[in-house]
Design a protein around this motif. Structure first.
Motif, PDB file in Angstrom:
ATOM      1  N   ARG A  39       0.852  -1.330  -0.264  1.00 53.66           N
ATOM      2  CA  ARG A  39      -0.156  -0.363   0.228  1.00 53.66           C
ATOM      3  C   ARG A  39       0.804   1.201  -0.448  1.00 53.66           C
ATOM      4  N   PRO A  40       2.010   1.604   0.630  1.00 52.64           N
ATOM      5  CA  PRO A  40       2.476   2.817   0.976  1.00 52.64           C
ATOM      6  C   PRO A  40       2.994   2.428  -0.897  1.00 52.64           C
ATOM      7  N   VAL A  41       3.753   1.795  -1.709  1.00 56.68           N
ATOM      8  CA  VAL A  41       4.061   1.682  -2.550  1.00 56.68           C
ATOM      9  C   VAL A  41       2.729   2.266  -3.218  1.00 56.68           C
ATOM     10  N   MET A  42       1.991   1.846  -3.402  1.00 56.77           N
ATOM     11  CA  MET A  42       0.914   2.277  -4.370  1.00 56.77           C
ATOM     12  C   MET A  42       0.511   3.933  -4.512  1.00 56.77           C
ATOM     13  N   PHE A  43       0.268   3.879  -3.009  1.00 55.94           N
ATOM     14  CA  PHE A  43       0.293   5.152  -2.394  1.00 55.94           C
ATOM     15  C   PHE A  43       0.836   6.655  -2.884  1.00 55.94           C
ATOM     16  N   ALA A  44       2.094   6.340  -2.896  1.00 53.17           N
ATOM     17  CA  ALA A  44       3.099   6.909  -3.741  1.00 53.17           C
ATOM     18  C   ALA A  44       3.479   6.983  -5.053  1.00 53.17           C
ATOM     19  N   PHE A  45       2.354   5.978  -5.968  1.00 56.10           N
ATOM     20  CA  PHE A  45       2.093   5.933  -7.367  1.00 56.10           C
ATOM     21  C   PHE A  45       1.504   6.596  -7.668  1.00 56.10           C
ATOM     22  N   SER A  46       0.135   6.842  -7.606  1.00 54.25           N
ATOM     23  CA  SER A  46      -1.476   7.337  -7.120  1.00 54.25           C
ATOM     24  C   SER A  46      -1.251   8.718  -7.068  1.00 54.25           C
ATOM     25  N   GLY A  47      -0.366   8.770  -5.264  1.00 59.41           N
ATOM     26  CA  GLY A  47      -0.265  10.125  -4.534  1.00 59.41           C
ATOM     27  C   GLY A  47       0.329  11.678  -6.233  1.00 59.41           C
ATOM     28  N   GLY A  48       1.798  11.026  -6.642  1.00 57.47           N
ATOM     29  CA  GLY A  48       2.284  11.707  -7.761  1.00 57.47           C
ATOM     30  C   GLY A  48       2.175  11.559  -8.431  1.00 57.47           C
ATOM     31  N   CYS A  49       0.732  10.469  -9.101  1.00 60.71           N
ATOM     32  CA  CYS A  49       0.353  11.088 -10.462  1.00 60.71           C
ATOM     33  C   CYS A  49      -1.007  12.133 -10.270  1.00 60.71           C
ATOM     34  N   MET A  50      -1.081  12.225  -9.741  1.00 59.91           N
ATOM     35  CA  MET A  50      -2.554  13.135  -9.395  1.00 59.91           C
ATOM     36  C   MET A  50      -2.391  14.200  -9.030  1.00 59.91           C
ATOM     37  N   LEU A  51      -0.648  14.156  -8.708  1.00 62.78           N
ATOM     38  CA  LEU A  51      -0.073  16.390  -8.478  1.00 62.78           C
ATOM     39  C   LEU A  51       0.922  16.277  -9.839  1.00 62.78           C
ATOM     40  N   LEU A  52       1.096  15.134 -10.445  1.00 63.54           N
ATOM     41  CA  LEU A  52       2.539  16.007 -11.575  1.00 63.54           C
ATOM     42  C   LEU A  52       1.625  15.693 -13.112  1.00 63.54           C
ATOM     43  N   THR A  53       0.787  15.099 -13.035  1.00 63.81           N
ATOM     44  CA  THR A  53       0.265  14.459 -14.300  1.00 63.81           C
ATOM     45  C   THR A  53      -0.069  16.149 -15.442  1.00 63.81           C
ATOM     46  N   VAL A  54      -0.633  16.497 -15.325  1.00 62.88           N
ATOM     47  CA  VAL A  54      -0.791  17.813 -16.070  1.00 62.88           C
ATOM     48  C   VAL A  54       0.129  18.924 -16.111  1.00 62.88           C
ATOM     49  N   PRO A  55       1.018  18.761 -15.133  1.00 64.71           N
ATOM     50  CA  PRO A  55       2.514  19.745 -15.599  1.00 64.71           C
ATOM     51  C   PRO A  55       3.395  18.829 -16.065  1.00 64.71           C
ATOM     52  N   LEU A  56       3.628  17.764 -16.444  1.00 65.43           N
ATOM     53  CA  LEU A  56       4.739  16.832 -16.757  1.00 65.43           C
ATOM     54  C   LEU A  56       3.792  17.129 -18.686  1.00 65.43           C
ATOM     55  N   MET A  57       2.867  17.121 -18.123  1.00 68.10           N
ATOM     56  CA  MET A  57       2.583  16.457 -20.422  1.00 68.10           C
ATOM     57  C   MET A  57       2.308  17.526 -20.603  1.00 68.10           C
ATOM     58  N   THR A  58       2.144  18.731 -20.025  1.00 66.80           N
ATOM     59  CA  THR A  58       1.768  20.838 -20.425  1.00 66.80           C
ATOM     60  C   THR A  58       3.714  20.901 -21.077  1.00 66.80           C
ATOM     61  N   LEU A  59       4.712  20.337 -19.840  1.00 64.63           N
ATOM     62  CA  LEU A  59       5.553  20.703 -20.324  1.00 64.63           C
ATOM     63  C   LEU A  59       6.283  19.896 -21.072  1.00 64.63           C
ATOM     64  N   LEU A  60       6.077  18.679 -21.486  1.00 63.57           N
ATOM     65  CA  LEU A  60       6.411  17.533 -22.910  1.00 63.57           C
ATOM     66  C   LEU A  60       5.916  18.061 -23.573  1.00 63.57           C
TER      67      LEU A  60
END
Length: 457
Positions: A316-337
């Motif tokens: 669960r801690p690893v899955m939280f790192a994935f889901s929490g990180g991607c929720m926060l970073l997807t929009v800025p990362l895809m915009t910059l890419l």
């Protein structure tokens, strides 16, 4: 009366575990090479099967066919998953690689639209249907096999090699692309060079078909088969689809939730991102291939480390790192890419995104396999995963390209974020799978009904 628990089969020696994992992963590698060869080379053969329209329209057509293959995956997850639970993991894995090779051979020799008209895309669809059936059955059988042959306390590490082999398959497809891009001209690649990787996949499949027939069967499955054979007919438990839905509905719901965000994120940052860098950022095709190869190589190396980490701290801690990180970073990362023209920046951003995706992919096999007993494990893992990939994974590229065609490309970034949010919620609701793993018992009883405030699983 509650069912009695019997100890799980003793773990084999490390050398035997390694040998079985390697043989299992080689087949997985070839299957996923064939699967990703389509995505990698679609930028070259799109005009062969779909000559009308601009580049985006042609890519959208091939992406739709890519999605058609995904819609066969639930059928493959059901049929081959049930086959694996009844006749063994080894037999199911051998059958799946045979189907994949047949699909690749069909694509390799299919005439183009200029030669046979609408029959050309029809053959392409037929080949993708066979490959979709194969991959749909591959995941559950492979996840079950790798999880069952791994020793307790090291299951996260060994099962993470499922995605190592998946990424190796994608890297192999990209490596073939890099070689062909440097050996053949652009016209040759568009004309006939794109057929070469599918010939390679078909031939490699024949070799792997033999290797999979020499694998040792899972001792978990052998013990389950012996236990079933010793029972009187009136004592035998339900198996298959009826048992899965009647006895394990909460586990099925958990697998659905966990897989949605991981599947969409995986296909966004691997398969679709290469088209995104060409079609939106305007980076040359050959350069994008190199970027993708380097980033995926780093991503592949991260899988065992994250899998081993989950053995120490839990899933669960690893899955939280994935889901929490991607929720926060997807929009800025895809915009910059989408705005960068620098290959180095694109590479670094892709690695950042894939680092978070590793939190899902390294655990994708084990976190699901630990929820089901041996009698329905391949079906329980494979069917819901295949349904998610059909409805969410297969539509990732078509949705992205359709939104771009409509001038609303940024909405796709929020779509990915929302899907990952569903996985975050599912992680909140499940118990820690590694603490009471069904893999630790050969005959696990049904999970007691939780209280109203208890987690789902």
């Amino acid at each position: 009366m509650p069912q009695s628990r019997t100890p799980a089969p003793p773990s084999p020696g490390r050398s035997r575990v390694t040998a079985n994992v390697v043989r299992g992963c080689l087949g997985n590698l070839v299957e996923w090479y064939d699967w990703f060869a389509y995505a990698t080379f679609s930028i070259y053969f799109a005009s062969v099967f779909f000559p009308e329209g601009d580049q985006t329209a042609q890519l959208l057509s091939t992406a739709v066919v890519f999605a058609v293959g995904f819609f066969m995956r639930p059928l493959g997850g059901w049929l081959l998953g049930a086959y694996a639970d009844r006749f063994g993991r080894r037999s199911a894995l051998t059958l799946s690689v045979t189907l994949m090779s047949a699909g690749s051979l069909t694509i390799a020799f299919a005439p183009g639209h200029d030669a046979i008209g609408l029959w050309a895309p029809a053959l392409l669809v037929l080949a993708r249907l066979a490959q979709g059936l194969s991959v749909g059955g591959e995941f559950g059988s492979s996840a079950s096999y790798l999880s069952e042959v791994a020793p307790a306390g090291r299951r996260g590490f060994y099962s993470s090699f499922q995605y190592v082999s998946i990424v190796l398959g994608q890297l192999a497809a990209l490596l073939v692309a890099i070689v062909l891009q440097n050996v053949l001209t652009e016209d040759q690649l568009h004309g006939w060079g794109w057929r070469i990787p599918f010939v390679i996949g078909a031939v490699a499949g024949l070799v792997v078909m033999y290797l999979r027939r020499t694998m040792e069967e899972s001792e978990h499955f052998e013990q389950e088969r012996a236990r079933t054979a010793a029972q009187r007919p009136e004592e035998r438990e339900r198996k298959g689809l009826v048992a899965l839905f009647a006895e394990y509905p909460r586990q099925l719901l958990a697998v659905f939730g966990l897989a949605i965000g991981g599947t969409v994120a995986f296909y966004t940052y691997t398969t679709y991102l290469q088209k995104y860098l060409v079609n939106t950022a305007g980076i040359p095709k050959a350069t994008v291939t190199l970027i993708g190869f380097a980033a995926l190589f780093v991503y592949m190396l991260m899988q065992p480390a994250v899998g081993a980490l989950s053995d120490r701290i839990g899933r669960r801690p690893v899955m939280f790192a994935f889901s929490g990180g991607c929720m926060l970073l997807t929009v800025p990362l895809m915009t910059l890419l989408g705005r960068t023209s620098s290959p180095w920046i694109a590479f670094l951003l892709m690695v950042v995104a894939l680092t978070f995706v590793t939190g899902y992919s390294a655990l994708a096999a084990i976190i699901k396999a630990e929820m089901f007993p041996t009698k329905v494990r391949a079906l329980g893992v494979g069917l819901p995963h295949a349904l998610v990939t059909a409805t969410f994974g297969g539509l990732t590229e078509p949705i992205a390209l359709a939104l771009k065609d409509a001038g609303q490309e940024n909405l796709f970034f929020w779509y990915v974020t929302g899907c990952v949010g569903l996985t975050f919620l599912a992680t909140l609701l499940v118990r820690e799978p590694s603490r009471d793993s069904q893999l630790d018992t050969a005959d696990a009883p049904l999970v007691p009904r939780p209280s109203k405030t208890a987690p789902l699983v």
